[in-house]
Design a protein around this motif. Structure first.
Motif, short mmCIF file in Angstrom:
data_model
loop_
_atom_site.label_atom_id
_atom_site.label_comp_id
_atom_site.label_asym_id
_atom_site.label_seq_id
_atom_site.Cartn_x
_atom_site.Cartn_y
_atom_site.Cartn_z
N LEU A 180 46.37 34.29 32.26
CA LEU A 180 46.26 35.41 31.30
C LEU A 180 44.77 34.55 30.53
CD1 LEU A 180 47.77 37.60 31.48
CD2 LEU A 180 49.51 36.30 29.57
N ARG A 181 44.73 33.40 30.51
CA ARG A 181 43.74 33.01 28.91
C ARG A 181 42.60 33.20 29.17
NH1 ARG A 181 46.20 27.60 27.40
NH2 ARG A 181 44.30 26.71 28.58
N LYS A 182 42.44 33.17 31.12
CA LYS A 182 41.47 33.32 31.41
C LYS A 182 40.58 34.56 31.64
CE LYS A 182 40.25 28.88 33.41
NZ LYS A 182 39.00 28.49 32.90
N GLY A 183 41.65 35.29 31.65
CA GLY A 183 41.09 36.75 31.92
C GLY A 183 41.54 37.22 30.76
N LEU A 184 41.93 37.18 29.81
CA LEU A 184 41.93 37.35 28.11
C LEU A 184 40.49 37.25 27.24
CD1 LEU A 184 45.28 37.44 26.48
CD2 LEU A 184 43.35 39.11 26.57
N GLN A 185 39.99 36.02 27.99
CA GLN A 185 38.67 35.26 27.40
C GLN A 185 37.59 36.76 27.73
OE1 GLN A 185 37.59 31.33 29.01
NE2 GLN A 185 39.36 30.27 28.04
N VAL A 186 37.44 36.44 28.86
CA VAL A 186 36.85 37.87 29.39
C VAL A 186 36.55 39.30 28.57
CG1 VAL A 186 35.72 38.45 31.48
CG2 VAL A 186 36.94 36.77 31.85
N GLN A 187 38.35 39.39 28.31
CA GLN A 187 38.25 40.85 27.94
C GLN A 187 37.25 40.38 26.39
OE1 GLN A 187 41.17 42.74 27.64
NE2 GLN A 187 41.89 42.37 29.08
N LEU A 188 37.73 39.13 25.20
CA LEU A 188 37.80 38.64 23.85
C LEU A 188 36.04 39.08 24.23
CD1 LEU A 188 39.28 36.59 22.39
CD2 LEU A 188 39.23 38.07 21.47
N ARG A 190 33.46 40.62 25.49
CA ARG A 190 33.14 42.13 26.16
C ARG A 190 33.54 42.59 24.83
NH1 ARG A 190 36.05 46.73 27.19
NH2 ARG A 190 38.20 45.47 27.17
N ILE A 191 34.89 43.11 24.25
CA ILE A 191 34.96 43.23 22.88
C ILE A 191 34.68 42.77 21.98
CG2 ILE A 191 36.98 43.57 21.07
CD1 ILE A 191 38.83 43.59 23.71
N GLN A 192 33.77 41.84 21.81
CA GLN A 192 32.72 41.44 20.62
C GLN A 192 32.04 41.79 21.27
OE1 GLN A 192 30.74 38.88 20.69
NE2 GLN A 192 29.96 38.65 18.42
N ARG A 193 31.21 41.85 21.72
CA ARG A 193 29.88 42.51 22.42
C ARG A 193 29.58 44.25 21.55
NH1 ARG A 193 28.55 40.10 27.01
NH2 ARG A 193 29.17 38.19 27.12
N GLU A 194 30.57 44.49 22.33
CA GLU A 194 30.65 46.19 22.19
C GLU A 194 30.98 46.06 20.67
OE1 GLU A 194 33.71 47.44 25.81
OE2 GLU A 194 34.42 48.12 23.88
#
Lengths: 383, 288
Positions: A180-188, A190-194
């Motif tokens: 779950l952590r790995k998945g959320l790392q990618v999401q985080l 992405r969101i930060q870039r957005e």
């Protein structure tokens, strides 16, 4: 690109700035004369073992703790003395800290309501934010009805919806399982870039820090050991502590025999190797660092530094084989050999065999011995 | 195996159910039956369907009835106002003195209820320092007294039931995750707003429990009115006691007890609907 700010500590308009900040709790100095500038839109990580002062530093930016000495500036304005609700920051807590008596939408709307934002506007922004974190359908559920990963995303939405100048994240993924952590790392990321908001992220997980950050500050005992981008922190650690904390540490102690750009170091294991030791004087002690994947076993070009040792163990890891090699001075070196070539893998020496480890000179980095012993124990505790 | 597992909850319920049946349901039946008998103590009470016992019990006692609810309600409110800040301080600010302070809250229970109430008789007596201070502050007239007034009864009730208010509120405050309070402040709520919108709603179940634990026994109490009160401060408990022990009118005493129980039940149900609904609903949804 998100990396444009990387390593840019000279940003003329830093988003967050700490000047000579010290925080004491009674006799204990949690943060010791810390100076730091974080650029706008940067994903900045504070990394270190538990008790190194990283969370205290974050809490001083948020306003939950006041600095004993020094200045904290957000967007150029001194915020010392301002309560958290008057600071342009929002926090994602390690425990999520979602309000249990409110549903997801009300949790996310909490900050906007306090700011007196128009009702229609609140509804729209809350909807958008829940959409962004993929929880639009959970709007009417209570936090306790959601999984840990979902709760974490609500906490993120609740903070981001306020469009803070700085988002503070205190080990937000600490309580989640690895996948779950790995998945959320990618999401985080992405969101930060957005959103382009400055993220200040606190973690003790070096991998997490290396994956997501534009820059990393490695902290130890209330002080910063190094601030640099992930590649630099990994390849060119500034101290024995950083080398030990980031990745597997292959530290070979030695003594400078000849200083200068083409100097010479005599390792405690007996080998004399060429090294760039510009800032060192003859007779000074140091550690030579080579990452496990940069070591060659019974190979290597002519002129490459070589050390000899005995293979202690050989472990098949799937993508690579890990050898532990013991040098004559009892230093253990970890070697990672990629399993790309089956024939080569078969030829690798087994336990008890004598091997020669070599590396290209540019893959070696020398660091001064830290005043404190390498806290490899701290690291194990923390991870 | 599964059938057996399905029986486990009933097994766990059994002791409580048996207890309630033996000591609540069966006595209730006998009390109900007694409330409908007629006759006198000397001639014996015969089974009848004497509904007039209920109206007789109520008539002439309305003052005591209203007084019971007013006194108990006031005492509950004062206890709440004292207990919440105190519990807050103990749970969140006391640090290493937490257990000591909690012990201080419970310590009066080492003395019996009666002795504690009699002690208050001394505290509130006409020439006590406490009353002199009140007179000096003009809270009590120069020649006025505290003992034997309604205020004394309310003070006694408040004092005696205060720990029942403090403990559940303390438990709910002690459990609160302090990062929730930080989150409130982080999301632009001032300290007051954070208290009203975060801390208070989260601890509402503790308040509801404390209010019930204080109010219900306080309504039926007769010791405080007996020892600290005077003329015109009698509560419904005193009436029941006198009917039962002095006038030996068992049916009417039973009828009055019944009326009191129903009245308390009605008040509590209204209270739970109004004040407790949010808190209890929140609790239920969390569990599901």
């Amino acid at each position: 690109m998100a990396r444009t700010k990387a390593g840019n500590s000279e940003d003329p308009n830093p988003s967050v700035e700490l000047r000579d900040v010290t925080k004491r709790f009674g006799d204990f100095t949690a943060v010791d004369d810390l100076t730091l500038a974080i650029g706008e839109g940067e994903f900045f990580t504070m990394l270190g073992p538990s008790g190194c002062g990283k969370t205290t530093t974050l809490r001083m930016v948020a306003g939950f703790e006041e600095a004993t000495e020094g200045q904290v500036l957000i967007d150029g304005a001194d915020v010392v003395g301002l309560p958290p609700y008057k600071r342009p920051t929002n926090t994602v807590f390690q425990s999520y800290a979602l309000f249990p008596h409110m549903n997801v939408a009300d949790n996310v709307a909490f900050g906007l309501k306090r700011k007196g934002v128009d009702k229609k506007e609140i509804e729209r922004r809350v909807g958008e934010e829940l959409e962004r974190v993929g929880l639009a359908r959970e709007a009417n559920r209570r936090p306790a009805q959601l999984s840990g990963g979902m709760q974490q995303r609500v906490a993120l939405a609740r903070a981001l919806v306020n469009l803070p100048k700085v988002l503070l994240l205190d080990e937000p993924l600490g309580a989640l399982d690895l996948k779950l952590r790995k998945g959320l790392q990618v999401q985080l990321k992405r969101i930060q870039r957005e959103v382009g908001i400055t993220f200040v992220y606190v973690t003790h997980d070096q991998e997490e820090a290396l994956t997501m950050s534009d820059r990393i500050a490695v902290m130890n005992q209330g002080r910063i050991e190094q601030v640099a981008d992930p590649e630099q922190v990994y390849d060119r650690p500034a101290s024995t502590f950083v080398a030990g904390f980031i990745g597997v540490s292959n530290l070979m102690p030695g003594t400078v025999r000849k200083s200068g750009a083409s100097g010479e170091v005599e390792l405690d294991s007996g080998a004399k190797i060429k090294a760039k030791v510009g800032g060192f004087s003859v007779g000074e002690r140091l550690n030579a660092v080579v990452r496990p994947e940069k070591l060659d076993v019974d190979a290597g070009g002519p002129g490459d530094p070589v050390v000899e040792g005995l293979v202690e163990s050989s472990l098949y890891l799937g993508t690579a084989t890990q050898l532990i090699v013991k040098l004559p001075d009892d230093v253990r070196m970890t070697v990672l050999v990629p399993n790309a070539d089956e024939a080569q893998r078969q030829r690798l020496p087994g336990g008890g065999a004598k091997v020669k480890l070599s590396w290209a000179p540019e893959h070696m980095h020398v660091v001064r011995e830290s005043a404190e012993p390498t806290s490899s124990n701290d690291k194990e505790e923390a991870t | 195996m599964t059938a057996r597992r399905r029986l486990v909850p009933y097994g766990l319920l059994a002791p409580g159910a048996i207890w309630l049946a033996l000591f609540f349901v069966i006595p209730m039946y006998f009390m109900g039956e007694l409330a409908l008998r007629s006759g006198t103590f000397t001639e014996g009470f015969q089974p009848a369907f004497e509904v007039s016992n209920f109206s007789d019990a109520l008539s002439g006692n309305t003052d005591q009835f209203v007084r019971s609810f007013v006194y108990a309600g006031t005492a509950t409110l004062i206890a709440l106002l004292i207990a919440y800040p105190l519990s807050y301080a103990i749970a969140l600010r006391a640090g290493r003195f937490k257990l000591l302070l909690l012990f201080a809250v419970v310590a009066p229970f080492f003395t019996t209820y009666l002795i504690r109430t009699i002690a208050w008789k001394t505290i509130l007596s006409d020439d006590s320092p406490a009353v002199s201070v009140l007179q000096f502050l003009h809270l009590v007239p120069e020649d006025g007294r505290v003992l034997a007034t309604g205020a004394a009864v309310i003070a006694g009730l408040t004092y005696n039931f205060l720990p029942f208010m403090i403990l559940p509120i303390y438990a709910s405050l002690d459990r609160i995750d302090t990062s929730l309070i930080e989150a409130g402040k982080d999301l632009y709520a001032s300290s007051t707003q954070t208290f009203l919108r975060v801390t208070l709603p989260i601890t509402a179940p503790g308040i509801v429990a404390g209010v019930l634990l204080t109010f219900i026994p306080a309504v039926g109490d007769y010791v405080n009115a007996e020892i600290l009160g005077g003329t015109g401060t009698a509560m419904i408990g005193n009436v029941i006691q006198s009917l039962y022990l002095e006038q030996r009118n068992y049916p009417e005493a039973a009828a009055l007890s019944f009326i009191m129980m129903l009245a308390i039940l009605a008040v509590v149900l209204v209270y739970l609907r109004v004040a407790g609904s949010g808190a209890f609903m929140g609790d239920d949804e969390e569990r599901s």
